[in-house]
Scaffold this active site. Structure first.
Site, PDB file in Angstrom:
ATOM      1  N   ASN A   9       0.853  -1.185   0.000  1.00  0.00           N
ATOM      2  CA  ASN A   9       0.000   0.000   0.000  1.00  0.00           C
ATOM      3  C   ASN A   9       0.891   1.239   0.000  1.00  0.00           C
ATOM      4  O   ASN A   9       1.517   1.562   1.002  1.00  0.00           O
ATOM      5  CB  ASN A   9      -0.898  -0.014   1.243  1.00  0.00           C
ATOM      6  CG  ASN A   9      -1.779   1.216   1.338  1.00  0.00           C
ATOM      7  OD1 ASN A   9      -1.948   1.953   0.368  1.00  0.00           O
ATOM      8  ND2 ASN A   9      -2.348   1.450   2.507  1.00  0.00           N
ATOM      9  N   TRP A  10       0.934   1.923  -1.130  1.00  0.00           N
ATOM     10  CA  TRP A  10       1.848   3.066  -1.283  1.00  0.00           C
ATOM     11  C   TRP A  10       1.308   4.336  -0.638  1.00  0.00           C
ATOM     12  O   TRP A  10       2.024   5.329  -0.529  1.00  0.00           O
ATOM     13  CB  TRP A  10       2.120   3.313  -2.760  1.00  0.00           C
ATOM     14  CG  TRP A  10       2.877   2.204  -3.427  1.00  0.00           C
ATOM     15  CD1 TRP A  10       3.229   0.993  -2.893  1.00  0.00           C
ATOM     16  CD2 TRP A  10       3.357   2.191  -4.770  1.00  0.00           C
ATOM     17  NE1 TRP A  10       3.910   0.237  -3.811  1.00  0.00           N
ATOM     18  CE2 TRP A  10       4.001   0.947  -4.977  1.00  0.00           C
ATOM     19  CE3 TRP A  10       3.312   3.111  -5.822  1.00  0.00           C
ATOM     20  CZ2 TRP A  10       4.597   0.598  -6.195  1.00  0.00           C
ATOM     21  CZ3 TRP A  10       3.896   2.763  -7.040  1.00  0.00           C
ATOM     22  CH2 TRP A  10       4.535   1.532  -7.218  1.00  0.00           C
ATOM     23  N   LYS A  11       0.029   4.332  -0.263  1.00  0.00           N
ATOM     24  CA  LYS A  11      -0.596   5.497   0.372  1.00  0.00           C
ATOM     25  C   LYS A  11      -0.393   6.750  -0.501  1.00  0.00           C
ATOM     26  O   LYS A  11      -0.396   6.639  -1.727  1.00  0.00           O
ATOM     27  CB  LYS A  11      -0.061   5.665   1.792  1.00  0.00           C
ATOM     28  CG  LYS A  11      -0.210   4.380   2.615  1.00  0.00           C
ATOM     29  CD  LYS A  11       0.140   4.544   4.077  1.00  0.00           C
ATOM     30  CE  LYS A  11       0.005   3.212   4.790  1.00  0.00           C
ATOM     31  NZ  LYS A  11       0.260   3.329   6.243  1.00  0.00           N
ATOM     32  N   HIS A  97      -9.127   0.610   5.295  1.00  0.00           N
ATOM     33  CA  HIS A  97      -7.816   0.816   5.914  1.00  0.00           C
ATOM     34  C   HIS A  97      -7.967   1.712   7.143  1.00  0.00           C
ATOM     35  O   HIS A  97      -8.810   2.602   7.182  1.00  0.00           O
ATOM     36  CB  HIS A  97      -6.839   1.454   4.917  1.00  0.00           C
ATOM     37  CG  HIS A  97      -5.431   1.455   5.384  1.00  0.00           C
ATOM     38  ND1 HIS A  97      -4.950   2.402   6.259  1.00  0.00           N
ATOM     39  CD2 HIS A  97      -4.397   0.615   5.136  1.00  0.00           C
ATOM     40  CE1 HIS A  97      -3.674   2.154   6.504  1.00  0.00           C
ATOM     41  NE2 HIS A  97      -3.308   1.077   5.845  1.00  0.00           N
ATOM     42  N   GLU A  99      -6.435   4.161   8.224  1.00  0.00           N
ATOM     43  CA  GLU A  99      -6.335   5.602   7.980  1.00  0.00           C
ATOM     44  C   GLU A  99      -7.617   6.150   7.379  1.00  0.00           C
ATOM     45  O   GLU A  99      -7.979   7.310   7.627  1.00  0.00           O
ATOM     46  CB  GLU A  99      -5.122   5.870   7.071  1.00  0.00           C
ATOM     47  CG  GLU A  99      -3.809   5.600   7.792  1.00  0.00           C
ATOM     48  CD  GLU A  99      -2.624   5.361   6.884  1.00  0.00           C
ATOM     49  OE1 GLU A  99      -1.539   5.087   7.415  1.00  0.00           O
ATOM     50  OE2 GLU A  99      -2.787   5.422   5.640  1.00  0.00           O
ATOM     51  N   GLU A 169      -4.748  -5.252  10.800  1.00  0.00           N
ATOM     52  CA  GLU A 169      -3.834  -4.145  11.060  1.00  0.00           C
ATOM     53  C   GLU A 169      -3.976  -3.683  12.506  1.00  0.00           C
ATOM     54  O   GLU A 169      -4.934  -2.983  12.830  1.00  0.00           O
ATOM     55  CB  GLU A 169      -4.175  -2.918  10.210  1.00  0.00           C
ATOM     56  CG  GLU A 169      -4.445  -3.091   8.759  1.00  0.00           C
ATOM     57  CD  GLU A 169      -4.856  -1.756   8.170  1.00  0.00           C
ATOM     58  OE1 GLU A 169      -4.079  -1.199   7.396  1.00  0.00           O
ATOM     59  OE2 GLU A 169      -5.945  -1.249   8.518  1.00  0.00           O
ATOM     60  N   GLY A 175       3.096   2.459  10.985  1.00  0.00           N
ATOM     61  CA  GLY A 175       3.925   3.648  10.866  1.00  0.00           C
ATOM     62  C   GLY A 175       4.560   4.095  12.159  1.00  0.00           C
ATOM     63  O   GLY A 175       5.107   5.196  12.245  1.00  0.00           O
ATOM     64  N   SER A 215       3.983  -2.445  10.170  1.00  0.00           N
ATOM     65  CA  SER A 215       5.441  -2.300  10.269  1.00  0.00           C
ATOM     66  C   SER A 215       6.189  -3.599   9.945  1.00  0.00           C
ATOM     67  O   SER A 215       7.149  -3.964  10.621  1.00  0.00           O
ATOM     68  CB  SER A 215       5.843  -1.781  11.657  1.00  0.00           C
ATOM     69  OG  SER A 215       5.311  -0.491  11.884  1.00  0.00           O
ATOM     70  N   GLY A 236       3.307  -1.301   4.216  1.00  0.00           N
ATOM     71  CA  GLY A 236       3.276   0.146   4.032  1.00  0.00           C
ATOM     72  C   GLY A 236       4.620   0.684   3.611  1.00  0.00           C
ATOM     73  O   GLY A 236       5.022   0.585   2.454  1.00  0.00           O
ATOM     74  N   GLY A 237       5.367   1.253   4.560  1.00  0.00           N
ATOM     75  CA  GLY A 237       6.618   1.926   4.244  1.00  0.00           C
ATOM     76  C   GLY A 237       7.620   1.081   3.491  1.00  0.00           C
ATOM     77  O   GLY A 237       8.282   1.562   2.551  1.00  0.00           O
TER      78      GLY A 237
END
Length: 252
Positions: A9-11, A97, A99, A169, A175, A215, A236-237
């Protein structure tokens, strides 16, 4: 056999040129990896979805959207419909998600509508759920996750689950650098599989892929993925670096 899945997921990251470069890097990095029972999915921003689909054509990489509106069309400024996604070749959508829940007020009831829209349009959903830190500290994490699943998914038919991927999640581990231990991840994944089995059937529970998102890095991926009910990750990151993403895929 359940499919193994690693989804990135590149957000809200990467412009057109950066998207092109990252896909090129991922293609190169996973070229020699054995991916017989592993799906690789990337989820760029809306503006890069069409070009990403073209860049990923004839590769092992699939492209998903980060969100979708539940209406077919209409006066919904800034939103994207199922038909729009299908018109550019996108077949999978991330729904719920943390967020989206936290920053945009998406409720379980709204997410149930979105899930219905995804399925009605022949698309596949990656449905996200998970507890916040205070719920974990109060030991209400199982209750909270069970509630999210029941409110958004338990109105479905058993056959709908062939087009649903679940993604746990723990919100406190997104994050933050914190990660649920492999044992915590396994506990939750086993719990989810159990309640899906009780509501629908053991066959459905045994066939649905449940991803862990929180993470995940090359350093911890192998240990997390080794747990019997963890079928992959929503990354994610680490998905923003081709080498790290490839290392996580290799770990599965």
């Amino acid at each position: 056999m359940r499919q193994k899945i690693v989804a990135g997921n590149w957000k809200m990251n990467n412009d057109k040129a950066e998207t092109k470069a990252l896909i090129k890097g991922i293609k190169k990095s996973i070229k020699k990896l054995p991916l017989k029972n592993t799906r690789v999915i990337i989820s760029p921003s809306y503006v890069s979805l069409s070009s990403a689909v073209k860049k990923a054509k004839n590769t092992n990489i699939e492209v998903a959207s980060q969100n979708m509106h539940q209406a077919k069309n209409g006066a919904y400024t800034g939103e994207v419909s199922a038909d729009m996604l299908k018109s550019i070749g996108v077949k999978t959508v991330i729904i719920g998600h943390s967020e989206r829940r936290e920053y945009f007020g998406e409720t379980d009831e709204l997410l149930a509508e979105k899930i219905d829209a995804v399925l009605a349009n022949g698309l596949e959903a990656i449905f996200c759920f998970g507890e916040k830190l205070e719920e974990r500290k109060k030991e209400d994490h199982l209750l909270e996750v069970g509630s999210q699943l029941k409110n958004a998914l338990f109105h479905l038919k058993a056959t709908d689950f062939k087009n649903i991927i679940l993604a746990y999640e723990p919100v406190w581990a997104i994050g933050t650098g914190e990660t649920a231990s492999p044992e915590q991840a396994q506990e939750m994944h086993a719990f989810v599989r159990n309640i899906i089995g009780k509501k629908f059937s053991k066959e459905v529970a045994d066939s649905v892929s449940i991803l862990y998102g929180g993470s995940v890095k090359p350093a911890n991926a192998e240990e997390i993925f080794s747990k019997p009910d963890v079928d992959g990750g929503l990354i994610g990151g680490a998905a923003l670096k081709a080498e790290d993403f490839a290392a996580i895929i290799k770990a599965i």
